[in-house]
Each structure stands twice: as C-alpha cells, then as structure tokens.
Design a protein around this motif. Structure first.
Motif, PDB file in Angstrom:
ATOM      1  N   LEU A  23       0.842  -1.183   0.000  1.00  0.00           N
ATOM      2  CA  LEU A  23       0.000   0.000   0.000  1.00  0.00           C
ATOM      3  C   LEU A  23       0.884   1.242   0.000  1.00  0.00           C
ATOM      4  CD1 LEU A  23      -2.799   1.332   0.248  1.00  0.00           C
ATOM      5  CD2 LEU A  23      -2.589   1.070   2.730  1.00  0.00           C
ATOM      6  N   VAL A  24       0.628   2.139  -0.929  1.00  0.00           N
ATOM      7  CA  VAL A  24       1.446   3.339  -1.075  1.00  0.00           C
ATOM      8  C   VAL A  24       0.753   4.557  -0.472  1.00  0.00           C
ATOM      9  CG1 VAL A  24       2.519   4.903  -2.729  1.00  0.00           C
ATOM     10  CG2 VAL A  24       2.525   2.438  -3.157  1.00  0.00           C
ATOM     11  N   ALA A  25      -0.529   4.726  -0.791  1.00  0.00           N
ATOM     12  CA  ALA A  25      -1.232   5.917  -0.329  1.00  0.00           C
ATOM     13  C   ALA A  25      -2.730   5.653  -0.274  1.00  0.00           C
ATOM     14  CB  ALA A  25      -0.947   7.112  -1.235  1.00  0.00           C
TER      15      ALA A  25
ATOM     16  N   ASN B 245      -3.040   9.219   3.854  1.00  0.00           N
ATOM     17  CA  ASN B 245      -2.027   8.472   4.577  1.00  0.00           C
ATOM     18  C   ASN B 245      -1.058   7.901   3.560  1.00  0.00           C
ATOM     19  OD1 ASN B 245      -0.875   7.553   6.974  1.00  0.00           O
ATOM     20  ND2 ASN B 245      -1.868   5.557   6.802  1.00  0.00           N
ATOM     21  N   TYR B 246       0.221   7.843   3.931  1.00  0.00           N
ATOM     22  CA  TYR B 246       1.256   7.423   2.991  1.00  0.00           C
ATOM     23  C   TYR B 246       2.188   6.402   3.621  1.00  0.00           C
ATOM     24  CZ  TYR B 246      -0.108  11.681   0.540  1.00  0.00           C
ATOM     25  OH  TYR B 246      -0.818  12.663  -0.113  1.00  0.00           O
TER      26      TYR B 246
ATOM     27  N   GLY C   4       6.355  12.837   1.582  1.00  0.00           N
ATOM     28  CA  GLY C   4       7.079  14.021   1.140  1.00  0.00           C
ATOM     29  C   GLY C   4       7.360  14.052  -0.339  1.00  0.00           C
ATOM     30  N   ARG C   5       7.146  12.934  -1.030  1.00  0.00           N
ATOM     31  CA  ARG C   5       7.402  12.881  -2.474  1.00  0.00           C
ATOM     32  C   ARG C   5       6.127  12.647  -3.277  1.00  0.00           C
ATOM     33  NH1 ARG C   5      10.370   8.898  -4.533  1.00  0.00           N
ATOM     34  NH2 ARG C   5       9.847   7.379  -2.918  1.00  0.00           N
ATOM     35  N   PHE C   6       5.215  11.845  -2.737  1.00  0.00           N
ATOM     36  CA  PHE C   6       3.972  11.518  -3.434  1.00  0.00           C
ATOM     37  C   PHE C   6       2.815  12.247  -2.772  1.00  0.00           C
ATOM     38  CE2 PHE C   6       5.174   6.982  -5.087  1.00  0.00           C
ATOM     39  CZ  PHE C   6       6.332   7.503  -5.647  1.00  0.00           C
TER      40      PHE C   6
ATOM     41  N   ASN D  17       6.686  12.843  -7.279  1.00  0.00           N
ATOM     42  CA  ASN D  17       7.845  13.697  -7.534  1.00  0.00           C
ATOM     43  C   ASN D  17       9.110  13.059  -6.984  1.00  0.00           C
ATOM     44  OD1 ASN D  17       6.088  15.668  -8.603  1.00  0.00           O
ATOM     45  ND2 ASN D  17       5.804  16.608  -6.596  1.00  0.00           N
ATOM     46  N   SER D  18      10.226  13.561  -7.406  1.00  0.00           N
ATOM     47  CA  SER D  18      11.530  13.070  -6.930  1.00  0.00           C
ATOM     48  C   SER D  18      11.594  11.547  -7.005  1.00  0.00           C
ATOM     49  CB  SER D  18      11.782  13.546  -5.498  1.00  0.00           C
ATOM     50  OG  SER D  18      11.732  14.947  -5.409  1.00  0.00           O
ATOM     51  N   LEU D  19      11.205  11.024  -8.128  1.00  0.00           N
ATOM     52  CA  LEU D  19      11.146   9.572  -8.282  1.00  0.00           C
ATOM     53  C   LEU D  19      12.517   8.940  -8.194  1.00  0.00           C
ATOM     54  CD1 LEU D  19       8.383   9.436 -11.004  1.00  0.00           C
ATOM     55  CD2 LEU D  19       8.312   8.210  -8.826  1.00  0.00           C
ATOM     56  N   LYS D  20      12.527   7.744  -7.627  1.00  0.00           N
ATOM     57  CA  LYS D  20      13.756   6.985  -7.433  1.00  0.00           C
ATOM     58  C   LYS D  20      13.639   5.655  -8.179  1.00  0.00           C
ATOM     59  CE  LYS D  20      14.079   8.772  -2.689  1.00  0.00           C
ATOM     60  NZ  LYS D  20      14.168   8.386  -1.248  1.00  0.00           N
TER      61      LYS D  20
END
Length: 123
Positions: free
Chosen positions: A46-48, A57-58, A64-66, A82-85
């Motif tokens: 689960l991501v978000a 909830n994340y 801080g990125r999604f 954002n700021s994908l890794k």
C-alpha cells in the motif's frame, strides 16, 4: 464498476509522473481510494490512501514525495509522484471501496481494482 488506471511511463530519477484512476459504473458512493504498487519479485504494498473526506495516509517510503488527491465529482483519484527513485519502479494499482447499484437495482459493496500501470524509473 470498473477502475481505469493511467499515467505510468518511463522517467529518469528525480523526475515526476501523475497517475490517474477513474471509476465508472452505477456508482452510489466511493469511500477510501488507494494506490498500491508491486515491484518485480516483491509483494504488493500500500502506497497511499485518501478517504472520501480527503484525509490522506502514505507509506514511509513515499512521504514528502507523493501526493494523493481525488475529485469526487469525477470519481477519480490521482497520485502526483515527484523526486522519483529507481526503487519506485513497479506496477501501480488503484483500488477503491465502492458502493454501486447492480442491474437489479440492488446495492453492492465491493473493493474494485484497476488494471495496473507500469512506472519505470531509470538511474
């Protein structure tokens, strides 16, 4: 009820993508909407989550990125990434708790899943 996920693609590390998840059908109400992801060889996680009232909830790995959001009038959820890794590379699935009407006009509560959209982050 159908969920259609879109917006995945190939992006370089540090880049951004925006995923969409549109629900369709004889929808009465959508409660929680969620994004999950599954990386190769790993379990789905689960991501978000976003509730009908907009509470979010994340997972710690994406805080801080999604950003998850929703448009209740369009029965659609979004996730700005954002700021994908490279470690964000996965198939992303949307999921929603949906109350709908059957063809017999009966209320049906279900957890609906989208088909998945692939996000690939290159280093």
């Amino acid at each position: 009820v159908q969920l259609q996920a879109s917006g995945g693609g190939l992006v370089q590390a540090g880049g951004s993508l925006r995923l969409s998840c549109a629900a369709s059908g004889r929808i009465v109400r959508i409660d929680d909407m969620n994004w999950y992801r599954q990386a190769p060889g790993k379990e789905r996680e689960l991501v978000a989550t976003i509730t009908a009232s907009g509470s979010t909830n994340y997972a710690d790995s994406v805080k801080g990125r999604f950003t998850i959001s929703r448009d209740n009038a369009k029965n659609t959820a979004y996730m700005q990434m954002n700021s994908l890794k490279p470690e964000d590379t996965a198939v992303y699935y949307c999921n929603a708790d949906v109350l709908s009407l059957s063809y017999a006009d009966e209320y049906v509560a279900q957890k609906a899943w989208g088909q998945g959209t692939l996000v690939t982050v290159s280093s």
